[in-house]
Design a protein around this motif. Sequence first.
Motif, PDB file in Angstrom:
ATOM      1  N   TYR A  99      16.607  29.960 -20.926  1.00 41.74           N
ATOM      2  CA  TYR A  99      15.571  30.406 -21.858  1.00 41.74           C
ATOM      3  C   TYR A  99      14.285  30.789 -21.142  1.00 41.74           C
ATOM      4  O   TYR A  99      13.572  31.680 -21.593  1.00 41.74           O
ATOM      5  CB  TYR A  99      15.270  29.332 -22.909  1.00 41.74           C
ATOM      6  N   LEU A 127       9.872  24.363 -22.170  1.00 44.24           N
ATOM      7  CA  LEU A 127      11.187  24.587 -21.570  1.00 44.24           C
ATOM      8  C   LEU A 127      11.259  24.012 -20.158  1.00 44.24           C
ATOM      9  O   LEU A 127      12.275  23.432 -19.776  1.00 44.24           O
ATOM     10  CB  LEU A 127      11.528  26.084 -21.564  1.00 44.24           C
ATOM     11  N   GLY A 139      22.710  29.184 -26.524  1.00 42.72           N
ATOM     12  CA  GLY A 139      21.742  28.338 -25.830  1.00 42.72           C
ATOM     13  C   GLY A 139      21.167  27.276 -26.749  1.00 42.72           C
ATOM     14  O   GLY A 139      20.935  26.131 -26.338  1.00 42.72           O
ATOM     15  N   GLU A 166      21.060  33.629 -27.295  1.00 41.36           N
ATOM     16  CA  GLU A 166      20.085  32.745 -27.948  1.00 41.36           C
ATOM     17  C   GLU A 166      20.777  31.667 -28.762  1.00 41.36           C
ATOM     18  O   GLU A 166      20.422  30.487 -28.681  1.00 41.36           O
ATOM     19  CB  GLU A 166      19.145  33.545 -28.852  1.00 41.36           C
ATOM     20  N   TYR A 187      15.272  29.224 -31.484  1.00 42.90           N
ATOM     21  CA  TYR A 187      16.198  30.148 -30.824  1.00 42.90           C
ATOM     22  C   TYR A 187      17.491  30.339 -31.631  1.00 42.90           C
ATOM     23  O   TYR A 187      18.062  31.429 -31.631  1.00 42.90           O
ATOM     24  CB  TYR A 187      16.529  29.685 -29.407  1.00 42.90           C
TER      25      TYR A 187
END
Length: 138
Positions: A86, A116, A68, A65, A30
């Motif tokens: 996410y 995740l 995060g 992104e 990411y």
Amino acid sequence: MSEATITQTSTRTRGAIALRTAQILLALLYGFSGFAKLIAQSDAVESFDRMGWGHWSMYVIGALEFSGAVALLFIPALASAAAVAYIGLMIGASTVQLTLLDPQNAFMPLVLIVPLVLIARARRDRAKDLATLVRRRA
């Protein structure tokens, strides 16, 4: 220590290592994806042009992104929240692939939801600690 206790400890340690490895790999994925959008890498620009979205949306998604990824990798108290965010992003990415881009690529974002969910669940205690701290200061 009994053999069963050693086996349980060994299994927990392997699980913790696997989870942390997944967390690092996802943060790198990411992070690089977000960075590509933030620097307007040609593939990212092309994708957003194909969707008909403005370049501002590319920068917003890139910033989300990238931030995060930082939270997932370096801020333990925010790792669970980043993983949950996410999950939402991956549902959106899959939907965009299905409807605007390449339907054959819609499955990959959904696959990423599995690790995740595991990260969000495993790191939720840190999130509770953060919520408690914020409530105390409010």
